[in-house]
Scaffold this motif. Structure first.
Motif, PDB file in Angstrom:
ATOM      1  N   GLU A   1       9.081   5.598   0.895  1.00  0.00           N
ATOM      2  CA  GLU A   1       8.487   6.631   0.028  1.00  0.00           C
ATOM      3  C   GLU A   1       9.349   7.895   0.032  1.00  0.00           C
ATOM      4  O   GLU A   1       9.490   8.545  -1.002  1.00  0.00           O
ATOM      5  CB  GLU A   1       7.063   6.969   0.480  1.00  0.00           C
ATOM      6  CG  GLU A   1       5.992   6.097  -0.130  1.00  0.00           C
ATOM      7  CD  GLU A   1       5.901   6.168  -1.675  1.00  0.00           C
ATOM      8  OE1 GLU A   1       5.884   7.267  -2.241  1.00  0.00           O
ATOM      9  OE2 GLU A   1       5.848   5.091  -2.297  1.00  0.00           O
ATOM     10  N   ALA A   2       9.931   8.239   1.191  1.00  0.00           N
ATOM     11  CA  ALA A   2      10.751   9.459   1.247  1.00  0.00           C
ATOM     12  C   ALA A   2      11.949   9.332   0.307  1.00  0.00           C
ATOM     13  O   ALA A   2      12.282  10.268  -0.418  1.00  0.00           O
ATOM     14  CB  ALA A   2      11.201   9.726   2.682  1.00  0.00           C
ATOM     15  N   HIS A   3      12.594   8.143   0.294  1.00  0.00           N
ATOM     16  CA  HIS A   3      13.729   7.928  -0.628  1.00  0.00           C
ATOM     17  C   HIS A   3      13.275   8.138  -2.068  1.00  0.00           C
ATOM     18  O   HIS A   3      13.960   8.762  -2.864  1.00  0.00           O
ATOM     19  CB  HIS A   3      14.239   6.489  -0.505  1.00  0.00           C
ATOM     20  CG  HIS A   3      15.159   6.274   0.657  1.00  0.00           C
ATOM     21  ND1 HIS A   3      16.350   6.926   0.787  1.00  0.00           N
ATOM     22  CD2 HIS A   3      15.062   5.442   1.721  1.00  0.00           C
ATOM     23  CE1 HIS A   3      16.957   6.521   1.899  1.00  0.00           C
ATOM     24  NE2 HIS A   3      16.185   5.622   2.483  1.00  0.00           N
ATOM     25  N   LEU A   4      12.115   7.580  -2.393  1.00  0.00           N
ATOM     26  CA  LEU A   4      11.656   7.629  -3.783  1.00  0.00           C
ATOM     27  C   LEU A   4      11.165   9.025  -4.156  1.00  0.00           C
ATOM     28  O   LEU A   4      11.443   9.517  -5.258  1.00  0.00           O
ATOM     29  CB  LEU A   4      10.548   6.592  -4.012  1.00  0.00           C
ATOM     30  CG  LEU A   4      11.002   5.131  -3.878  1.00  0.00           C
ATOM     31  CD1 LEU A   4       9.814   4.192  -4.017  1.00  0.00           C
ATOM     32  CD2 LEU A   4      12.059   4.789  -4.931  1.00  0.00           C
ATOM     33  N   ARG A   5      10.445   9.673  -3.238  1.00  0.00           N
ATOM     34  CA  ARG A   5       9.911  11.011  -3.542  1.00  0.00           C
ATOM     35  C   ARG A   5      11.050  12.003  -3.804  1.00  0.00           C
ATOM     36  O   ARG A   5      10.901  12.945  -4.568  1.00  0.00           O
ATOM     37  CB  ARG A   5       9.020  11.521  -2.406  1.00  0.00           C
ATOM     38  CG  ARG A   5       7.725  10.733  -2.246  1.00  0.00           C
ATOM     39  CD  ARG A   5       6.752  11.003  -3.387  1.00  0.00           C
ATOM     40  NE  ARG A   5       5.671  10.041  -3.351  1.00  0.00           N
ATOM     41  CZ  ARG A   5       4.384  10.321  -3.567  1.00  0.00           C
ATOM     42  NH1 ARG A   5       3.999  11.534  -3.878  1.00  0.00           N
ATOM     43  NH2 ARG A   5       3.496   9.373  -3.537  1.00  0.00           N
ATOM     44  N   ALA A   6      12.205  11.764  -3.138  1.00  0.00           N
ATOM     45  CA  ALA A   6      13.357  12.643  -3.379  1.00  0.00           C
ATOM     46  C   ALA A   6      13.779  12.588  -4.844  1.00  0.00           C
ATOM     47  O   ALA A   6      14.445  13.498  -5.339  1.00  0.00           O
ATOM     48  CB  ALA A   6      14.509  12.240  -2.466  1.00  0.00           C
ATOM     49  N   ARG A   7      13.412  11.516  -5.540  1.00  0.00           N
ATOM     50  CA  ARG A   7      13.716  11.398  -6.985  1.00  0.00           C
ATOM     51  C   ARG A   7      12.443  11.496  -7.821  1.00  0.00           C
ATOM     52  O   ARG A   7      12.386  10.998  -8.928  1.00  0.00           O
ATOM     53  CB  ARG A   7      14.366  10.039  -7.279  1.00  0.00           C
ATOM     54  CG  ARG A   7      15.596   9.740  -6.479  1.00  0.00           C
ATOM     55  CD  ARG A   7      16.756  10.692  -6.883  1.00  0.00           C
ATOM     56  NE  ARG A   7      17.961  10.296  -6.212  1.00  0.00           N
ATOM     57  CZ  ARG A   7      18.928   9.586  -6.772  1.00  0.00           C
ATOM     58  NH1 ARG A   7      18.834   9.208  -8.010  1.00  0.00           N
ATOM     59  NH2 ARG A   7      19.997   9.255  -6.074  1.00  0.00           N
ATOM     60  N   SER A   8      11.389  12.070  -7.240  1.00  0.00           N
ATOM     61  CA  SER A   8      10.083  12.212  -7.933  1.00  0.00           C
ATOM     62  C   SER A   8       9.512  10.867  -8.355  1.00  0.00           C
ATOM     63  O   SER A   8       8.898  10.742  -9.420  1.00  0.00           O
ATOM     64  CB  SER A   8      10.213  13.133  -9.145  1.00  0.00           C
ATOM     65  OG  SER A   8      10.671  14.377  -8.735  1.00  0.00           O
ATOM     66  N   LEU A   9       9.752   9.853  -7.531  1.00  0.00           N
ATOM     67  CA  LEU A   9       9.207   8.511  -7.803  1.00  0.00           C
ATOM     68  C   LEU A   9       8.314   8.082  -6.641  1.00  0.00           C
ATOM     69  O   LEU A   9       8.349   8.686  -5.564  1.00  0.00           O
ATOM     70  CB  LEU A   9      10.354   7.507  -7.970  1.00  0.00           C
ATOM     71  CG  LEU A   9      11.266   7.712  -9.178  1.00  0.00           C
ATOM     72  CD1 LEU A   9      12.528   6.868  -9.041  1.00  0.00           C
ATOM     73  CD2 LEU A   9      10.540   7.363 -10.478  1.00  0.00           C
ATOM     74  N   THR A  10       7.542   7.031  -6.855  1.00  0.00           N
ATOM     75  CA  THR A  10       6.735   6.446  -5.774  1.00  0.00           C
ATOM     76  C   THR A  10       6.616   4.943  -5.993  1.00  0.00           C
ATOM     77  O   THR A  10       6.694   4.485  -7.140  1.00  0.00           O
ATOM     78  CB  THR A  10       5.329   7.074  -5.736  1.00  0.00           C
ATOM     79  OG1 THR A  10       4.586   6.484  -4.654  1.00  0.00           O
ATOM     80  CG2 THR A  10       4.534   6.846  -7.016  1.00  0.00           C
ATOM     81  N   LEU A  11       6.439   4.213  -4.881  1.00  0.00           N
ATOM     82  CA  LEU A  11       6.083   2.799  -5.040  1.00  0.00           C
ATOM     83  C   LEU A  11       4.568   2.699  -5.223  1.00  0.00           C
ATOM     84  O   LEU A  11       4.062   1.798  -5.859  1.00  0.00           O
ATOM     85  CB  LEU A  11       6.540   2.004  -3.804  1.00  0.00           C
ATOM     86  CG  LEU A  11       6.226   0.509  -3.808  1.00  0.00           C
ATOM     87  CD1 LEU A  11       6.875  -0.197  -4.995  1.00  0.00           C
ATOM     88  CD2 LEU A  11       6.678  -0.157  -2.504  1.00  0.00           C
ATOM     89  N   GLY A  12       3.837   3.632  -4.632  1.00  0.00           N
ATOM     90  CA  GLY A  12       2.371   3.619  -4.744  1.00  0.00           C
ATOM     91  C   GLY A  12       1.732   2.540  -3.888  1.00  0.00           C
ATOM     92  O   GLY A  12       0.582   2.189  -4.090  1.00  0.00           O
TER      93      GLY A  12
END
Ligand SMILES: Cc1cc2nc3c(=O)[nH]c(=O)nc-3n(C[C@H](O)[C@H](O)[C@H](O)COP(=O)(O)OP(=O)(O)OC[C@H]3O[C@@H](n4cnc5c(N)ncnc54)[C@H](O)[C@@H]3O)c2cc1C
Length: 533
Positions: free
Chosen positions: A169-180
Motif C-alpha cells: 500500500e505504501a508503494h501505491l499510496r506514493a502514487r495516489s493509488l490503492t489496491l484496496g
C-alpha cells in the motif's frame, strides 16, 4: 519485533477493560491463566535438521521455530505450550525467481519438500510441516517484495509476491493509488499468500476479492515457469489464474503478481445503523447488497456480537446511552448493528451512504451516525491483538467462516451457532458464540462466527476442546450446504470437508491438475487435498 507465539508486533498490547473481564467470567466461567513456554524453552525443542549443509539454507533454530506454525488455534496451543511438534529442517530466503528455480532443482535432486511461506498468517494449518514426511524446507518469500512495474495508464502494478500488505500500500499510496485489499491480517500477510488462499479484504464489496484483483503473474513450478499474461478479459479457454488462486502452495511459488489498482479514495466514511432485531437487519443487508450501490462495506453484526464487541472494547457508557436511545424508539434487547462504508470522491460517498441509509430506514434501521464507524475504523487491525490478551487471561478465541445463498443464511448461521454453543456440554464447559455477515453479494453472504472458551488445564485438553468445536461446526456447515471456507482457505483443518463440495470427480481432477505441475509431490504436501501424495 514480531511475536513468535501470538499475533502482531510485541510493542502493541491490548488491555482488556475490567468490566469486560467480568463479562467473560459470566459468559464462560472464571479462567485459569496458562503458564506459557518461554522462547528459550521452545528453542530447546528444535531437533537436529535432517538436511546436509547448503549455503542457501538457514538452520538457525529461531528461524526454524518462527516458520514452524501459522496462526490457527492448534498453532497457538503448540507455540504457547512449547510443544511445537514438527519444524522445517531449514528455512530458505530466495531473492529472485532464479533463486526459487535453483531451490526447486535442488529439491528435485534431494527429495526435500518445500513449503511456500508468505506472512504465516494462515488460520487453517497451511504452512505446518508434516513430521511423517521427507525433510522439509520452508521458503520465506519476504525478499521478493519489490514494486517491479507500475502501469498507471492501465492501473496495473506488478509486485514481488512476498510483499507485505503495508509495504504494498505504501508503494501505491506514493502514487495516489490503492489496491484496496485489507484483510484483518493486513499488517502481516503478503500478496502471494492472498492469492494462494483466495483472500477477501474488508472492503471487497468495492475493490473485489483476490480473484478480481489478481490479473496475472509468474509461478515457478517443479515443471518450469508458468507465465500468466495480463488481459482485461479473455475468451481463450479456461483461465489458468483460477488454478493458481487457492492453490495453497501445492502448484509452485508465485514469485511475481500483477494486480489491478484503483485511485486512492479522496474520502472514506463508515456509519452505523441499529435495527430492532436480527431479522430486520438481515433483510436490510440483503436489500442493500442487491441494490448494487457503490458501497465498500456492508457488515452486519448479530445482536450477540454487537453486545460482545462493545463490551470487550470497554464501551459500556456508549452501550448504556445507546440502549436508552434505542428504547425510546421502541427497540428491544436484540439489536443488530449494520456498518455501511463508502470510499471514493465526496459525491460518490454521499450518494452511496445516502441510498444505503435510506434502504436501511425502510427496514426499521436507526442511523447512529459516524461514532460506530469511527470505532470500527480505529480498531479494524487492532482487534486481533485482543486474542493475545484473552489467551493470557485464560481464554481461547477462534473464528470460522462460510458463505451461503441469502435463502440459506439463517439456517446455516443457526446450525453453526447451535453446534458451537452445545459443543462443550459433555465436558461441562461453555462456549460464547457470536456472528456477523462480513461480505455480502447479490445472491448471498459470508457468515463469520467467533467462539470463545476457557483454556483447559493442559494443552492437550485445550486442543481437544477446540477439535470438538471445530468438527461440530464444520459438519454443521457441510450439512447446511455452506462452503467450507469463504476466505480462510482449506489448509489441513478444512481438507476433510472439501470432497463434500467438489465431489469425487472434482477432487480427482484437481489432484491431476496439481500433479501436472508437480509430479513428484514436492510442494506443500498434505495441504488442500488432504493426505500427502
Ligand atoms: C488475525 C487474522 C485475521 C485474518 N483476516 C483475514 C481476512 O480478513 N480475510 C482473509 O481472507 N483472510 C484472513 N486471515 C487469514 C490469512 O491472513 C489469509 O489466509 C492470508 O491470505 C494468508 O497470507 P500469508 O501471506 O500470511 O500466507 P501464509 O499464511 O504464509 O500462507 C498461506 C498459504 O499460501 C501459500 N503461499 C504463501 N505465499 C505463497 C507464494 N508466494 N506462492 C505460493 N504459495 C504461497 C502457503 O504455502 C500457504 O499454503 C486472517 C488471519 C489472521 C491470523
Amino acid at each position: 519485533m514480531r511475536r513468535w507465539n501470538g499475533w502482531g508486533d510485541e510493542a502493541h498490547a491490548y488491555v482488556v477493560p475490567a468490566r469486560a473481564v467480568q463479562a467473560l467470567q459470566a459468559w464462560v466461567g472464571p479462567p485459569a491463566p496458562p503458564r506459557d513456554a518461554t522462547l528459550p524453552e521452545a528453542l530447546a525443542g528444535v531437533p537436529e535438521s535432517r538436511l546436509p549443509h547448503a549455503p542457501f539454507l538457514s538452520f538457525d533454530p529461531e528461524q526454524r521455530l518462527r516458520h514452524a506454525r501459522g496462526q490457527s488455534l492448534p498453532d497457538w496451543v503448540a507455540l504457547r505450550s512449547g510443544r511445537v511438534g514438527a519444524f522445517p529442517d531449514a528455512v530458505a530466503f530466495p531473492a529472485s525467481s532464479d533463486d526459487v528455480r535453483a531451490l526447486l532443482a535442488w529439491a528435485a535432486r534431494s527429495g526435500a519438500r518445500l513449503i511456500p511461506y508468505g506472512g504465516g498468517t494462515s488460520v487453517a494449518g497451511h504452512v505446518n510441516p508434516d513430521p511423517q514426511l521427507r525433510p522439509t524446507v520452508t521458503v520465506d518469500m519476504s525478499r521478493l517484495s519489490r514494486l517491479i512495474e507500475l502501469d498507471e495508464v492501465s492501473r496495473l502494478a506488478r509486485f514481488g509476491a512476498g510483499v507485505l500488505g503495508p509495504d504494498l500500500e505504501a508503494h501505491l499510496r506514493a502514487r495516489s493509488l490503492t489496491l484496496g485489499h485489507f484483510p484483518q491480517s493486513f499488517e502481516q500477510s503478503t500478496l502471494g499468500g492472498w492469492i494462494a488462499t483466495r483472500s477477501s479484504g474488508q472492503q471487497s464489496l468495492l475493490y473485489g476479492r483476490m480473484e478480481r484483483l489478481f490479473a496475472g503473474g509468474r509461478v515457478e513450478t517443479p515443471r518450469g515457469p508458468l507465465e500468466l499474461p495480463v488481459f482485461p478479459a479473455s475468451a481463450a479457454g479456461p483461465d489458468l489464474r483460477e488454478l493458481v488462486l487457492g492453490s495453497e502452495g501445492r502448484l509452485g511459488f508465485i514469485t511475481e503478481a500483477t494486480v489491478r489498482v484503483s485511485p486512492a479514495p479522496a474520502r472514506e466514511e463508515f456509519v452505523g445503523v441499529f435495527f430492532p432485531d436480527w431479522a430486520h437487519g438481515l433483510a436490510a443487508a440483503r436489500t442493500i447488497a442487491q441494490a448494487r450501490l457503490p458501497l465498500s462495506l456492508v457488515r452486519l453484526s448479530a445482536p450477540e456480537e454487537a453486545r460482545t464487541m462493545l463490551t470487550l472494547a470497554g464501551h459500556e457508557r456508549l452501550l448504556g446511552a445507546l440502549e436508552a436511545w434505542m428504547r425510546l424508539r421502541g427497540a428491544g434487547d436484540e439489536k443488530a448493528l449494520l456498518l455501511l462504508g463508502a470510499s471514493g470522491t465526496a459525491a460518490v460517498v454521499r450518494f452511496a451512504l445516502g441510498e444505503g441509509l435510506s434502504l436501511a430506514k425502510q427496514h426499521g434501521g436507526l442511523s447512529a451516525g459516524r461514532t460506530f464507524g469511527a470505532q470500527w475504523t480505529k480498531n479494524r487491525f487492532r482487534a486481533p491483538y485482543l486474542r493475545n490478551a484473552l489467551w493470557e487471561l485464560g481464554y481461547a478465541v477462534d473464528t470460522l467462516e462460510t458463505a451461503a445463498p441469502w435463502s440459506a443464511v439463517p439456517a446455516v448461521l443457526s446450525r453453526v451457532e447451535a453446534a458451537l454453543r452445545g459443543g462443550l456440554q459433555r465436558c461441562g464447559e461453555r462456549a460464547h458464540v457470536f456472528t456477523h455477515l462480513s461480505h455480502v453479494y447479490s445472491d448471498g453472504s459470508s457468515i463469520y462466527t467467533t467462539y470463545l472458551f476457557r483454556l483447559a488445564p493442559t494443552p492437550d485438553e485445550t486442543l481437544e476442546r477446540w477439535r470438538t468445536l471445530k468438527e461440530r461446526a464444520s459438519e454443521a456447515i457441510v450439512a447446511a450446504k455452506g462452503t467450507i471456507s469463504h476466505q480462510h482457505g482449506v489448509g489441513v483443518d478444512h481438507a476433510p470437508y472439501l470432497k463434500a463440495e467438489k465431489g469425487e470427480l472434482g477432487m480427482a481432477a484437481l489432484g491431476r491438475a496439481l500433479s501436472g505441475f508437480d509430479p513428484e509431490g514436492l510442494m506443500n504436501p498434505g495441504k488442500l487435498l488432504g493426505a500427502a501424495r
